[in-house]
Design an enzyme around this catalytic site. Sequence first.
Site, short mmCIF file in Angstrom:
data_model
loop_
_atom_site.label_atom_id
_atom_site.label_comp_id
_atom_site.label_asym_id
_atom_site.label_seq_id
_atom_site.Cartn_x
_atom_site.Cartn_y
_atom_site.Cartn_z
N GLY A 221 -0.86 2.26 -7.24
CA GLY A 221 -1.67 2.57 -8.73
C GLY A 221 -0.84 3.39 -9.51
O GLY A 221 -0.53 3.25 -10.69
N CYS B 33 -4.20 6.15 -5.03
CA CYS B 33 -3.71 4.77 -5.01
C CYS B 33 -2.20 4.96 -4.99
O CYS B 33 -1.82 5.22 -6.29
CB CYS B 33 -4.28 3.86 -5.93
SG CYS B 33 -3.70 2.18 -5.94
N GLU C 167 -9.95 0.16 -6.78
CA GLU C 167 -8.99 -0.76 -5.98
C GLU C 167 -9.69 -1.95 -5.59
O GLU C 167 -10.88 -2.00 -5.46
CB GLU C 167 -8.75 -0.05 -4.80
CG GLU C 167 -7.64 0.98 -5.00
CD GLU C 167 -6.95 1.43 -3.55
OE1 GLU C 167 -6.77 0.70 -2.79
OE2 GLU C 167 -6.49 2.61 -3.26
N CYS D 250 0.99 -1.11 0.02
CA CYS D 250 -0.01 0.13 -0.02
C CYS D 250 1.00 1.27 -0.25
O CYS D 250 1.51 1.64 1.00
CB CYS D 250 -1.08 0.12 1.15
SG CYS D 250 -2.00 1.35 1.09
N HIS E 124 -1.71 -4.93 -10.55
CA HIS E 124 -2.34 -3.83 -11.34
C HIS E 124 -2.68 -4.13 -12.67
O HIS E 124 -1.88 -4.59 -13.18
CB HIS E 124 -1.37 -2.77 -11.13
CG HIS E 124 -1.37 -2.06 -9.69
ND1 HIS E 124 -2.03 -1.17 -9.14
CD2 HIS E 124 -0.68 -2.48 -8.35
CE1 HIS E 124 -1.80 -0.84 -8.02
NE2 HIS E 124 -0.79 -1.67 -7.56
N1 LIG Z 1 -6.51 -2.20 -2.78
C1 LIG Z 1 -4.83 -2.55 -2.71
C2 LIG Z 1 -4.17 -2.39 -1.78
C3 LIG Z 1 -4.02 -0.71 -1.34
C4 LIG Z 1 -3.51 -0.28 -2.42
C5 LIG Z 1 -3.49 1.51 -2.37
N2 LIG Z 1 -4.32 1.96 -1.38
C6 LIG Z 1 -1.97 2.23 -2.53
O1 LIG Z 1 -1.91 3.11 -1.81
O2 LIG Z 1 -1.22 1.63 -3.05
C7 LIG Z 1 -4.71 -4.14 -3.16
O3 LIG Z 1 -5.83 -5.03 -2.71
O4 LIG Z 1 -3.57 -4.58 -3.59
#
Ligand SMILES: N[C@H](CCC[C@H](N)C(=O)O)C(=O)O
Length: 282
Positions: free
Chosen positions: A223, A220, A211, A75, A162
């Site tokens: 992301g 994100c 997400e 994250c 991703h």
């Molecule tokens: N939903 C993402 C985790 C959080 C990613 C995002 N909040 C960031 O800042 O990288 C997943 O399940 O891989």
Amino acid sequence: MKLHFSKMHGIGNDFVMLDCRRQPFALREEQIRAIADRRTGVGFDQLISIEPPRDPSCAFYYGIWNADGSPSGQCGNGVRCVAAWLHRAGELAIGDTVRLESPSGPVTVRLINAHEVTVDMGVPAFAPSQVPFRADVEADSYAIDVGDETLMMGAVSMGNPHAVVVVPDLQAPVLFRQGPLLTTHERFPEGANAGFVQVVDRGQLRLRVHERGSGWTLACGTGACAAMAVMHERGEVDDRVQVALPGGELTIDWAGRGQTLWMTGPAAFVFEGEWLGSRMAR
Ligand SMILES: N[C@H](CCC[C@H](N)C(=O)O)C(=O)O
């Protein structure tokens, strides 16, 4: 059950931070979902625990759970908040560089000031088996059937999966249909964070992410890293890119395949609180 937490965000991607340095993380999936509820709980995109390290080369471990209770390997906005949280807890000084252990492996953070952090997000992984993404051979662009359309997308792991799709207009209604379909597409056996990116020029991207486990977020971090990496692989951006998300901007530095990718951005505290346990949930 009383649970003290810190509420933080990284350009609008919001987190509940739990201090598990002295007591183990012990929430069940339904409790994580109860805390995530934006009406009967606290509300968050991710829940993050700060724990003693498992890897002795790291100072701390941090756990990551999405709003639906599912775990994640990384994250980006969250690890910046972990660094700022550790600074406020007296564990990290401004200017310090320290290794932190994520579920997908170690990252290195540097505290620029109390609210600005640079993170070594590791090396982007493009091999389909590493994303994971079902494809016969690795490519910088894959055709994928989403609903009644065929999209061209990039696939990369930043420690979490991703999909990256270039679009002419980030407000196009079709995105809001394609996002959830891409996130749960059968070719992503572990799901995917679906990023929709507009190339402004070789130094600027605009991005929205649906997400995995949390839906559309204001930002994100992984992301932003994924979008930059995919566009850099295609030769469409330079080694430094500003990524504008609905909640704010991140700076991504990456010199190319096999190199470490760096992300720089803010981390903010919002409030401290106590969650009074599942008896308060609906
Ligand atoms: N939903 C993402 C985790 C959080 C990613 C995002 N909040 C960031 O800042 O990288 C997943 O399940 O891989």
